[in-house]
Design a protein around this motif. Structure first.
Motif, PDB file in Angstrom:
ATOM      1  N   THR A  44      -7.831 -11.491  -4.685  1.00 42.58           N
ATOM      2  CA  THR A  44      -8.997 -11.325  -5.544  1.00 42.58           C
ATOM      3  C   THR A  44      -8.608 -10.528  -6.785  1.00 42.58           C
ATOM      4  O   THR A  44      -7.851  -9.560  -6.688  1.00 42.58           O
ATOM      5  N   LEU A  45      -9.118 -10.929  -7.948  1.00 44.07           N
ATOM      6  CA  LEU A  45      -8.795 -10.278  -9.217  1.00 44.07           C
ATOM      7  C   LEU A  45     -10.046  -9.670  -9.841  1.00 44.07           C
ATOM      8  O   LEU A  45     -11.146 -10.197  -9.684  1.00 44.07           O
ATOM      9  N   TYR A  46      -9.828  -8.567 -10.554  1.00 47.40           N
ATOM     10  CA  TYR A  46     -10.912  -7.920 -11.294  1.00 47.40           C
ATOM     11  C   TYR A  46     -10.370  -7.502 -12.650  1.00 47.40           C
ATOM     12  O   TYR A  46      -9.297  -6.887 -12.739  1.00 47.40           O
ATOM     13  N   THR A  47     -11.098  -7.801 -13.703  1.00 44.41           N
ATOM     14  CA  THR A  47     -10.731  -7.398 -15.060  1.00 44.41           C
ATOM     15  C   THR A  47     -11.730  -6.363 -15.540  1.00 44.41           C
ATOM     16  O   THR A  47     -12.939  -6.550 -15.415  1.00 44.41           O
ATOM     17  N   TRP A  63      -7.245   5.694 -10.597  1.00 44.44           N
ATOM     18  CA  TRP A  63      -7.323   6.656  -9.490  1.00 44.44           C
ATOM     19  C   TRP A  63      -8.664   6.504  -8.777  1.00 44.44           C
ATOM     20  O   TRP A  63      -8.733   6.505  -7.549  1.00 44.44           O
ATOM     21  N   GLN A  64      -9.749   6.367  -9.547  1.00 50.47           N
ATOM     22  CA  GLN A  64     -11.073   6.204  -8.953  1.00 50.47           C
ATOM     23  C   GLN A  64     -11.155   4.933  -8.111  1.00 50.47           C
ATOM     24  O   GLN A  64     -11.725   4.934  -7.013  1.00 50.47           O
ATOM     25  N   HIS A  65     -10.579   3.838  -8.616  1.00 46.22           N
ATOM     26  CA  HIS A  65     -10.572   2.587  -7.843  1.00 46.22           C
ATOM     27  C   HIS A  65      -9.762   2.765  -6.560  1.00 46.22           C
ATOM     28  O   HIS A  65     -10.189   2.348  -5.483  1.00 46.22           O
ATOM     29  N   LYS A  66      -8.586   3.373  -6.668  1.00 46.60           N
ATOM     30  CA  LYS A  66      -7.721   3.559  -5.504  1.00 46.60           C
ATOM     31  C   LYS A  66      -8.370   4.434  -4.440  1.00 46.60           C
ATOM     32  O   LYS A  66      -8.133   4.250  -3.250  1.00 46.60           O
ATOM     33  N   GLY A  90     -19.163  -0.799  -5.796  1.00 50.16           N
ATOM     34  CA  GLY A  90     -19.255  -2.106  -6.420  1.00 50.16           C
ATOM     35  C   GLY A  90     -18.173  -3.064  -5.965  1.00 50.16           C
ATOM     36  O   GLY A  90     -17.588  -2.935  -4.882  1.00 50.16           O
ATOM     37  N   PHE A  91     -17.905  -4.020  -6.818  1.00 50.64           N
ATOM     38  CA  PHE A  91     -17.019  -5.140  -6.517  1.00 50.64           C
ATOM     39  C   PHE A  91     -15.623  -4.689  -6.089  1.00 50.64           C
ATOM     40  O   PHE A  91     -15.081  -5.174  -5.096  1.00 50.64           O
ATOM     41  N   THR A  92     -15.030  -3.766  -6.843  1.00 50.44           N
ATOM     42  CA  THR A  92     -13.648  -3.364  -6.536  1.00 50.44           C
ATOM     43  C   THR A  92     -13.557  -2.657  -5.190  1.00 50.44           C
ATOM     44  O   THR A  92     -12.595  -2.848  -4.444  1.00 50.44           O
ATOM     45  N   GLY A 129     -11.570  -4.152  -1.954  1.00 50.27           N
ATOM     46  CA  GLY A 129     -10.336  -3.383  -1.807  1.00 50.27           C
ATOM     47  C   GLY A 129      -9.353  -3.584  -2.943  1.00 50.27           C
ATOM     48  O   GLY A 129      -8.143  -3.662  -2.729  1.00 50.27           O
ATOM     49  N   LEU A 130      -9.853  -3.671  -4.162  1.00 51.98           N
ATOM     50  CA  LEU A 130      -9.008  -3.913  -5.329  1.00 51.98           C
ATOM     51  C   LEU A 130      -8.440  -2.584  -5.826  1.00 51.98           C
ATOM     52  O   LEU A 130      -9.117  -1.832  -6.512  1.00 51.98           O
TER      53      LEU A 130
END
Length: 97
Positions: free
Chosen positions: A18-21, A32-35, A41-43, A47-48
């Protein structure tokens, strides 16, 4: 010029997954926040956490336009963009910190 930079980035959960832009003015903090799943949300849902592509801009309008264009691309174009500079789908975040 105020020296501020803007980044268009692509995250994934695995190679060819899965990709997120997205776009940000603070790439290290944002990734860092995504990790750390600090952003709902989506990420977080998918698990992006792997930064596989990013581009730097000085003009926010140019960065926003690029993000919108990439989001409209078909999946294969996005994969080709990633593989041009990151053929192994390495996590580029490790090179930033």
């Amino acid at each position: 010029m105020n020296g501020k930079h803007y980044y268009v980035y692509i995250l994934c959960n695995k190679r060819n997954g899965t990709l997120y832009t997205g776009i940000t003015s603070n790439l290290i903090k944002c990734i860092w926040q995504h990790k750390n799943e600090a952003v709902e949300g989506f990420t977080k849902q998918y698990g992006l956490k792997c930064l596989v592509h990013f581009e730097q801009y000085q003009d926010v309008k140019e960065a926003l336009l690029r993000e919108k264009r990439i989001k409209k691309w078909n999946r294969q174009w996005k994969i080709n963009l990633i593989e041009q500079n990151n053929p192994n789908w390495d996590d580029l975040y490790q090179k930033l910190v």
